[in-house]
Motif scaffolding. Structure first.
Motif, PDB file in Angstrom:
ATOM      1  N   GLY A 103      47.638 -13.525  -5.696  1.00 44.84           N
ATOM      2  CA  GLY A 103      46.790 -12.536  -6.346  1.00 44.84           C
ATOM      3  C   GLY A 103      45.830 -13.072  -7.377  1.00 44.84           C
ATOM      4  N   ILE A 104      45.702 -14.385  -7.497  1.00 41.92           N
ATOM      5  CA  ILE A 104      44.722 -14.968  -8.402  1.00 41.92           C
ATOM      6  C   ILE A 104      43.334 -14.770  -7.804  1.00 41.92           C
ATOM      7  CG2 ILE A 104      43.921 -17.134  -9.440  1.00 41.92           C
ATOM      8  CD1 ILE A 104      46.845 -18.094  -9.358  1.00 41.92           C
ATOM      9  N   PRO A 105      42.333 -14.403  -8.605  1.00 38.83           N
ATOM     10  CA  PRO A 105      40.977 -14.219  -8.064  1.00 38.83           C
ATOM     11  C   PRO A 105      40.421 -15.503  -7.453  1.00 38.83           C
ATOM     12  CG  PRO A 105      41.158 -13.219 -10.244  1.00 38.83           C
ATOM     13  CD  PRO A 105      42.412 -14.025 -10.036  1.00 38.83           C
ATOM     14  N   THR A 106      40.031 -15.425  -6.194  1.00 42.93           N
ATOM     15  CA  THR A 106      39.414 -16.557  -5.506  1.00 42.93           C
ATOM     16  C   THR A 106      38.185 -16.063  -4.751  1.00 42.93           C
ATOM     17  OG1 THR A 106      40.476 -16.391  -3.317  1.00 42.93           O
ATOM     18  CG2 THR A 106      41.756 -17.440  -5.096  1.00 42.93           C
ATOM     19  N   ASN A 107      37.572 -16.964  -4.003  1.00 46.55           N
ATOM     20  CA  ASN A 107      36.419 -16.606  -3.177  1.00 46.55           C
ATOM     21  C   ASN A 107      36.829 -16.255  -1.754  1.00 46.55           C
ATOM     22  OD1 ASN A 107      37.191 -19.295  -2.528  1.00 46.55           O
ATOM     23  ND2 ASN A 107      35.169 -19.689  -1.676  1.00 46.55           N
ATOM     24  N   LEU A 108      38.117 -16.037  -1.521  1.00 45.61           N
ATOM     25  CA  LEU A 108      38.626 -15.724  -0.189  1.00 45.61           C
ATOM     26  C   LEU A 108      38.860 -14.236  -0.026  1.00 45.61           C
ATOM     27  CD1 LEU A 108      41.314 -18.556   0.080  1.00 45.61           C
ATOM     28  CD2 LEU A 108      38.973 -18.607   0.972  1.00 45.61           C
ATOM     29  N   LEU A 109      38.680 -13.738   1.191  1.00 48.04           N
ATOM     30  CA  LEU A 109      39.022 -12.364   1.553  1.00 48.04           C
ATOM     31  C   LEU A 109      40.089 -12.407   2.644  1.00 48.04           C
ATOM     32  CD1 LEU A 109      35.610 -10.453   1.755  1.00 48.04           C
ATOM     33  CD2 LEU A 109      37.552  -9.837   0.312  1.00 48.04           C
ATOM     34  N   ASP A 110      41.131 -11.594   2.471  1.00 45.78           N
ATOM     35  CA  ASP A 110      42.204 -11.536   3.462  1.00 45.78           C
ATOM     36  C   ASP A 110      41.780 -10.697   4.667  1.00 45.78           C
ATOM     37  OD1 ASP A 110      44.627 -12.821   2.147  1.00 45.78           O
ATOM     38  OD2 ASP A 110      44.031 -11.402   0.611  1.00 45.78           O
ATOM     39  N   PHE A 111      42.024 -11.237   5.853  1.00 50.53           N
ATOM     40  CA  PHE A 111      41.848 -10.504   7.101  1.00 50.53           C
ATOM     41  C   PHE A 111      43.106 -10.691   7.937  1.00 50.53           C
ATOM     42  CE2 PHE A 111      37.494 -10.506   5.829  1.00 50.53           C
ATOM     43  CZ  PHE A 111      36.858  -9.484   6.529  1.00 50.53           C
ATOM     44  N   SER A 112      43.240  -9.901   8.990  1.00 54.08           N
ATOM     45  CA  SER A 112      44.371 -10.014   9.896  1.00 54.08           C
ATOM     46  C   SER A 112      43.877  -9.979  11.332  1.00 54.08           C
ATOM     47  CB  SER A 112      45.361  -8.860   9.669  1.00 54.08           C
ATOM     48  OG  SER A 112      46.413  -8.900  10.630  1.00 54.08           O
ATOM     49  N   ARG A 113      44.621 -10.639  12.199  1.00 53.42           N
ATOM     50  CA  ARG A 113      44.324 -10.537  13.630  1.00 53.42           C
ATOM     51  C   ARG A 113      44.838  -9.227  14.218  1.00 53.42           C
ATOM     52  NH1 ARG A 113      46.097 -15.796  12.678  1.00 53.42           N
ATOM     53  NH2 ARG A 113      44.720 -17.488  13.354  1.00 53.42           N
ATOM     54  N   ASN A 114      45.689  -8.543  13.477  1.00 56.47           N
ATOM     55  CA  ASN A 114      46.345  -7.323  13.977  1.00 56.47           C
ATOM     56  C   ASN A 114      45.679  -6.087  13.368  1.00 56.47           C
ATOM     57  OD1 ASN A 114      48.078  -5.201  14.623  1.00 56.47           O
ATOM     58  ND2 ASN A 114      49.939  -6.399  14.293  1.00 56.47           N
ATOM     59  N   PRO A 115      45.068  -5.217  14.180  1.00 55.86           N
ATOM     60  CA  PRO A 115      44.410  -4.032  13.626  1.00 55.86           C
ATOM     61  C   PRO A 115      45.376  -3.060  12.947  1.00 55.86           C
ATOM     62  CG  PRO A 115      44.519  -3.893  16.026  1.00 55.86           C
ATOM     63  CD  PRO A 115      44.927  -5.282  15.656  1.00 55.86           C
ATOM     64  N   LEU A 116      46.640  -3.053  13.360  1.00 59.21           N
ATOM     65  CA  LEU A 116      47.606  -2.146  12.743  1.00 59.21           C
ATOM     66  C   LEU A 116      47.960  -2.593  11.324  1.00 59.21           C
ATOM     67  CD1 LEU A 116      50.035  -1.282  15.684  1.00 59.21           C
ATOM     68  CD2 LEU A 116      48.005  -0.052  14.888  1.00 59.21           C
ATOM     69  N   VAL A 117      47.947  -3.889  11.079  1.00 56.14           N
ATOM     70  CA  VAL A 117      48.161  -4.388   9.720  1.00 56.14           C
ATOM     71  C   VAL A 117      47.028  -3.914   8.812  1.00 56.14           C
ATOM     72  CG1 VAL A 117      48.266  -6.457   8.286  1.00 56.14           C
ATOM     73  CG2 VAL A 117      49.533  -6.375  10.435  1.00 56.14           C
ATOM     74  N   ALA A 118      45.800  -4.049   9.287  1.00 59.87           N
ATOM     75  CA  ALA A 118      44.652  -3.587   8.502  1.00 59.87           C
ATOM     76  C   ALA A 118      44.712  -2.080   8.286  1.00 59.87           C
ATOM     77  CB  ALA A 118      43.349  -3.970   9.203  1.00 59.87           C
ATOM     78  N   LEU A 119      45.140  -1.344   9.308  1.00 59.56           N
ATOM     79  CA  LEU A 119      45.232   0.114   9.194  1.00 59.56           C
ATOM     80  C   LEU A 119      46.251   0.502   8.120  1.00 59.56           C
ATOM     81  CD1 LEU A 119      44.394   2.884  10.255  1.00 59.56           C
ATOM     82  CD2 LEU A 119      46.183   2.678  11.994  1.00 59.56           C
ATOM     83  N   PHE A 120      47.321  -0.256   7.987  1.00 59.88           N
ATOM     84  CA  PHE A 120      48.319   0.026   6.956  1.00 59.88           C
ATOM     85  C   PHE A 120      47.679  -0.024   5.564  1.00 59.88           C
ATOM     86  CE2 PHE A 120      51.277  -1.587   3.760  1.00 59.88           C
ATOM     87  CZ  PHE A 120      52.274  -0.634   3.804  1.00 59.88           C
ATOM     88  N   PHE A 121      46.913  -1.066   5.294  1.00 59.23           N
ATOM     89  CA  PHE A 121      46.285  -1.181   3.979  1.00 59.23           C
ATOM     90  C   PHE A 121      45.209  -0.117   3.773  1.00 59.23           C
ATOM     91  CE2 PHE A 121      48.022  -5.473   4.591  1.00 59.23           C
ATOM     92  CZ  PHE A 121      48.742  -5.592   3.409  1.00 59.23           C
ATOM     93  N   ALA A 122      44.558   0.295   4.845  1.00 56.32           N
ATOM     94  CA  ALA A 122      43.547   1.343   4.732  1.00 56.32           C
ATOM     95  C   ALA A 122      44.172   2.706   4.470  1.00 56.32           C
ATOM     96  CB  ALA A 122      42.707   1.396   6.008  1.00 56.32           C
ATOM     97  N   ALA A 123      45.407   2.896   4.924  1.00 58.08           N
ATOM     98  CA  ALA A 123      46.069   4.194   4.777  1.00 58.08           C
ATOM     99  C   ALA A 123      46.869   4.318   3.485  1.00 58.08           C
ATOM    100  CB  ALA A 123      46.992   4.446   5.970  1.00 58.08           C
ATOM    101  N   LYS A 124      46.959   3.254   2.726  1.00 59.66           N
ATOM    102  CA  LYS A 124      47.687   3.310   1.458  1.00 59.66           C
ATOM    103  C   LYS A 124      47.020   4.318   0.514  1.00 59.66           C
ATOM    104  CE  LYS A 124      50.499   0.515   0.123  1.00 59.66           C
ATOM    105  NZ  LYS A 124      51.975   0.587   0.018  1.00 59.66           N
ATOM    106  N   HIS A 125      47.804   4.837  -0.410  1.00 61.10           N
ATOM    107  CA  HIS A 125      47.328   5.814  -1.395  1.00 61.10           C
ATOM    108  C   HIS A 125      46.792   7.073  -0.701  1.00 61.10           C
ATOM    109  CE1 HIS A 125      47.826   2.448  -4.032  1.00 61.10           C
ATOM    110  NE2 HIS A 125      46.850   1.771  -3.466  1.00 61.10           N
ATOM    111  N   PRO A 126      47.632   7.782   0.017  1.00 61.68           N
ATOM    112  CA  PRO A 126      47.202   8.980   0.749  1.00 61.68           C
ATOM    113  C   PRO A 126      46.563  10.027  -0.154  1.00 61.68           C
ATOM    114  CG  PRO A 126      49.404   8.308   1.418  1.00 61.68           C
ATOM    115  CD  PRO A 126      49.054   7.481   0.224  1.00 61.68           C
ATOM    116  N   ASP A 127      45.631  10.768   0.437  1.00 54.40           N
ATOM    117  CA  ASP A 127      45.012  11.959  -0.158  1.00 54.40           C
ATOM    118  C   ASP A 127      44.060  11.673  -1.315  1.00 54.40           C
ATOM    119  OD1 ASP A 127      46.500  13.502   1.622  1.00 54.40           O
ATOM    120  OD2 ASP A 127      48.193  13.602   0.253  1.00 54.40           O
TER     121      ASP A 127
END
Length: 266
Positions: A103-127
């Motif tokens: 979690g240290i600030p860097t110049n990297l962005l996390d991505f995943s090869r799995n669309p369901l993993v990305a969907l999990f982070f997009a669905a966090k904090h409902p409503d």
């Protein structure tokens, strides 16, 4: 930038991915964000005073990035990350990967090869807000070989100095040489942003889209409707995508149990 119809279920994103990949002819890397207004910029470039993470100026971002190198060099060995035996440039890359992981600030962005993993982070904090899944199409290194994509192997980047523009004229994906259970569980890849583009969001397609080989292709933004975030999290849990599986440690287990208890027994 192409925007799809709203995502209301895991079936929507699975169907989208099956259609867009067209067998094995195309491949995407995915990043999920809980607020669709957030910009695709690395943590080191974010303005903490603004809700939508508008980037700081390029001068501030560069200053932070160069200071990061000094901090990592001083503090990481004290926490057991000395990386003795590694040559200079591979050591600097390994330090960046460890910093990103914790979690240290860097110049990297996390991505995943799995669309369901990305969907999990997009669905966090409902409503609260609509989420978003960004899908970046990768280009083939060799048009005659559909399995050869532009994610860089260690041989492609470890000989480059990561704190100067020479590390890449454009953003590129890297396969981290540092790995742990979390990186494996999330099927992670990192997007490296060179210093000159630290304050340029990847949302701007002109910053990275190129017709030349070894460059990233088009970007798609899939909106995750906030009304369905809770349902999506339930669906993902049924197929084994949750805090406990993506963060296989006590913190992940704690978040998973908290979610189960507070949602089921509310």
């Amino acid at each position: 930038m192409h925007t799809s119809i709203p995502i209301k279920s895991i079936n929507d994103i699975i169907k989208w991915n099956l259609i867009k990949t067209d067998g094995n002819k195309r491949r995407f890397f995915f990043r999920g964000m809980s607020n669709d207004k957030y910009k695709l910029i690395p943590k080191i470039s974010r303005n903490n005073k603004e809700e939508n993470h508008n980037p700081v100026s390029i001068d501030i971002a560069k200053t932070r990035f160069l200071r990061l190198k000094q901090y990592l060099n001083v503090y990481l060995p004290a926490y057991g990350f000395g990386f003795e035996g590694l040559e200079s440039y591979p050591k600097l890359w390994r330090e960046l990967f460890v910093a990103q992981h914790y979690g240290i600030p860097t110049n990297l962005l996390d991505f995943s090869r799995n669309p369901l993993v990305a969907l999990f982070f997009a669905a966090k904090h409902p409503d609260k807000n609509h989420g978003a899944v960004y899908a970046i199409q990768t280009q083939e290194k060799n048009p005659t070989n559909n399995k050869d994509y532009n994610i860089c192997s260690p041989d492609d980047y470890l000989h480059k100095y990561p704190y100067e523009g020479e590390s890449g004229r454009n953003p590129f994906f890297v396969a981290p040489t540092y790995s742990d259970k979390r990186i494996i569980a999330q099927v992670s890849v990192f997007c490296y942003l060179p210093m000159k583009l630290l304050s340029t969001p990847l949302n701007d397609i002109n910053t990275f889209c190129s017709n030349r080989p070894n460059q990233m292709g088009s970007i798609h933004k899939l909106i995750v409707d906030k009304k369905y975030k809770g349902d999506i999290l339930e669906e993902l849990n049924k197929v084994g995508i949750n805090d406990a599986s993506l963060f296989p440690d006590m913190n992940g287990l704690g978040s998973f149990i908290e979610w189960k208890l507070l949602n089921k027994y509310s």
